[in-house]
Scaffold this active site. Structure first.
Site, PDB file in Angstrom:
ATOM      1  N   TYR A 201      -8.118  15.032  -9.173  1.00 32.63           N
ATOM      2  CA  TYR A 201      -7.077  14.192  -9.764  1.00 32.63           C
ATOM      3  C   TYR A 201      -5.908  15.045 -10.242  1.00 32.63           C
ATOM      4  O   TYR A 201      -4.743  14.761  -9.947  1.00 32.63           O
ATOM      5  CB  TYR A 201      -7.671  13.398 -10.928  1.00 32.63           C
ATOM      6  CG  TYR A 201      -6.663  12.615 -11.736  1.00 32.63           C
ATOM      7  CD1 TYR A 201      -6.141  11.421 -11.262  1.00 32.63           C
ATOM      8  CD2 TYR A 201      -6.244  13.059 -12.997  1.00 32.63           C
ATOM      9  CE1 TYR A 201      -5.233  10.683 -12.010  1.00 32.63           C
ATOM     10  CE2 TYR A 201      -5.339  12.341 -13.750  1.00 32.63           C
ATOM     11  CZ  TYR A 201      -4.831  11.157 -13.255  1.00 32.63           C
ATOM     12  OH  TYR A 201      -3.916  10.439 -13.997  1.00 32.63           O
TER      13      TYR A 201
ATOM     14  N   ASN B 123       5.006   4.517  -9.943  1.00 37.70           N
ATOM     15  CA  ASN B 123       3.968   4.466 -10.960  1.00 37.70           C
ATOM     16  C   ASN B 123       2.551   4.346 -10.409  1.00 37.70           C
ATOM     17  O   ASN B 123       1.588   4.687 -11.085  1.00 37.70           O
ATOM     18  CB  ASN B 123       4.258   3.274 -11.895  1.00 37.70           C
ATOM     19  CG  ASN B 123       3.084   2.911 -12.771  1.00 37.70           C
ATOM     20  OD1 ASN B 123       2.799   3.581 -13.761  1.00 37.70           O
ATOM     21  ND2 ASN B 123       2.375   1.842 -12.398  1.00 37.70           N
TER      22      ASN B 123
ATOM     23  N   ASP C  42       0.858  -1.177   0.000  1.00 44.13           N
ATOM     24  CA  ASP C  42       0.000   0.000   0.000  1.00 44.13           C
ATOM     25  C   ASP C  42       0.899   1.233   0.000  1.00 44.13           C
ATOM     26  O   ASP C  42       1.569   1.521   0.992  1.00 44.13           O
ATOM     27  CB  ASP C  42      -0.891  -0.013   1.239  1.00 44.13           C
ATOM     28  CG  ASP C  42      -1.752   1.235   1.390  1.00 44.13           C
ATOM     29  OD1 ASP C  42      -1.684   2.127   0.517  1.00 44.13           O
ATOM     30  OD2 ASP C  42      -2.482   1.326   2.401  1.00 44.13           O
TER      31      ASP C  42
ATOM     32  N   LYS D 235      -1.616  15.369  -9.561  1.00 45.96           N
ATOM     33  CA  LYS D 235      -0.621  15.227 -10.627  1.00 45.96           C
ATOM     34  C   LYS D 235       0.234  16.489 -10.784  1.00 45.96           C
ATOM     35  O   LYS D 235       1.424  16.407 -11.113  1.00 45.96           O
ATOM     36  CB  LYS D 235      -1.317  14.851 -11.946  1.00 45.96           C
ATOM     37  CG  LYS D 235      -1.984  13.476 -11.907  1.00 45.96           C
ATOM     38  CD  LYS D 235      -0.984  12.383 -11.564  1.00 45.96           C
ATOM     39  CE  LYS D 235      -1.599  10.996 -11.557  1.00 45.96           C
ATOM     40  NZ  LYS D 235      -0.594   9.933 -11.300  1.00 45.96           N
TER      41      LYS D 235
END
Length: 251
Positions: free
Chosen positions: A152, A87, A60, A156
């Site tokens: 989101y 990733n 995790d 990023k």
């Protein structure tokens, strides 16, 4: 072949999608890898397929203790970790008016906190062993905006910023940190949001008129993990078929 001979890598989110493509490419180029993912069945199956140079651990990324255990496992099993392919990530769409705080926090914990904890966990090993390469997965939504992606995209953009700061901080220690910004890639994570229709719509927005595949992303991870990229640090590299040449998907 052999571009990663002698390298030891952790690939988070490595059980499927882009991560699995990276894992396959790393082993093909001579690296020994740990596939770290919450998806136990898929991760173990991939490790079995790739053979003795690959090992799966259930992990995790939002748990600091889990990171400590993974790095200790890698260092003991294969030797000091020299590449971190950060990733792992999740995608959730949501309107600003309706997206719940619990989902926003989940995106933050996995995408942003997970990336930070990964860098933190491998730094000591890399520093003691002369350096290494950290590759952080951002997105084209870390370069430009798109409606329905506020939470989101926040993660990023954060990864993009953390990468720049880490490159400055860790560069003197011989540790390079770069971010990769994929466009629309055909993976289980993206297909769940519309299937073939979403892929066809995405392709219509790309100058190359196709969506990407994990095999389009993996070579960049090989390059950034190898000594060929020894003077590349703090870079942000888009792999998007040309989408961000002018605007993002929502432009």
């Amino acid at each position: 072949m052999g571009r990663l001979d002698g390298k030891v890598a952790i690939v988070t989110g490595g059980a499927q999608g882009q991560g699995a493509g990276i894992a396959r490419a790393y082993v093909a180029e001579g690296a020994r890898i740990v596939i770290a993912d919450v998806a136990k069945d898929e991760g173990q199956a991939l490790a079995d397929q790739l053979g003795p140079d690959a090992h799966f651990v259930q992990h995790d990324v939002s748990d600091a203790a889990s990171w400590t255990a993974v790095v200790e496992d890698v260092n003991t099993r294969f030797g000091p970790v020299s590449i971190l392919a950060n990733n792992a990530g999740i995608l959730r769409f949501g309107d600003i008016e309706r997206q719940g705080a619990d989902e926003v926090e989940l995106l933050w914990r996995i995408n942003q906190l997970g990336c930070f904890l990964g860098m933190q966990a491998v730094t000591r090993t890399m520093r003691k062993n002369g350096g290494g390469s950290i590759i952080n997965a951002s997105s084209v939504e870390g370069l430009a905006g798109m409606a329905g992606c506020t939470a989101y995209a926040a993660t990023k953009w954060a990864i993009r910023g953390m990468t720049k700061c880490a490159a400055m901080e860790l560069g003197p220690k011989g540790i390079r940190v770069n971010s990769v910004h994929p466009g629309m890639i055909d993976t289980p994570m993206t297909r769940v949001h519309g299937g073939d229709a979403a892929m066809e719509f995405g392709a219509s927005k790309v100058p190359l008129r196709r969506v990407g595949h994990p095999e389009d992303i993996a070579p960049l991870y090989v390059f950034l993990g190898s000594d060929e990229s020894a003077y590349i640090n703090g870079a942000e590299i888009a792999v998007d078929g040309g989408v961000t040449s002018t605007h993002a998907f929502g432009g």
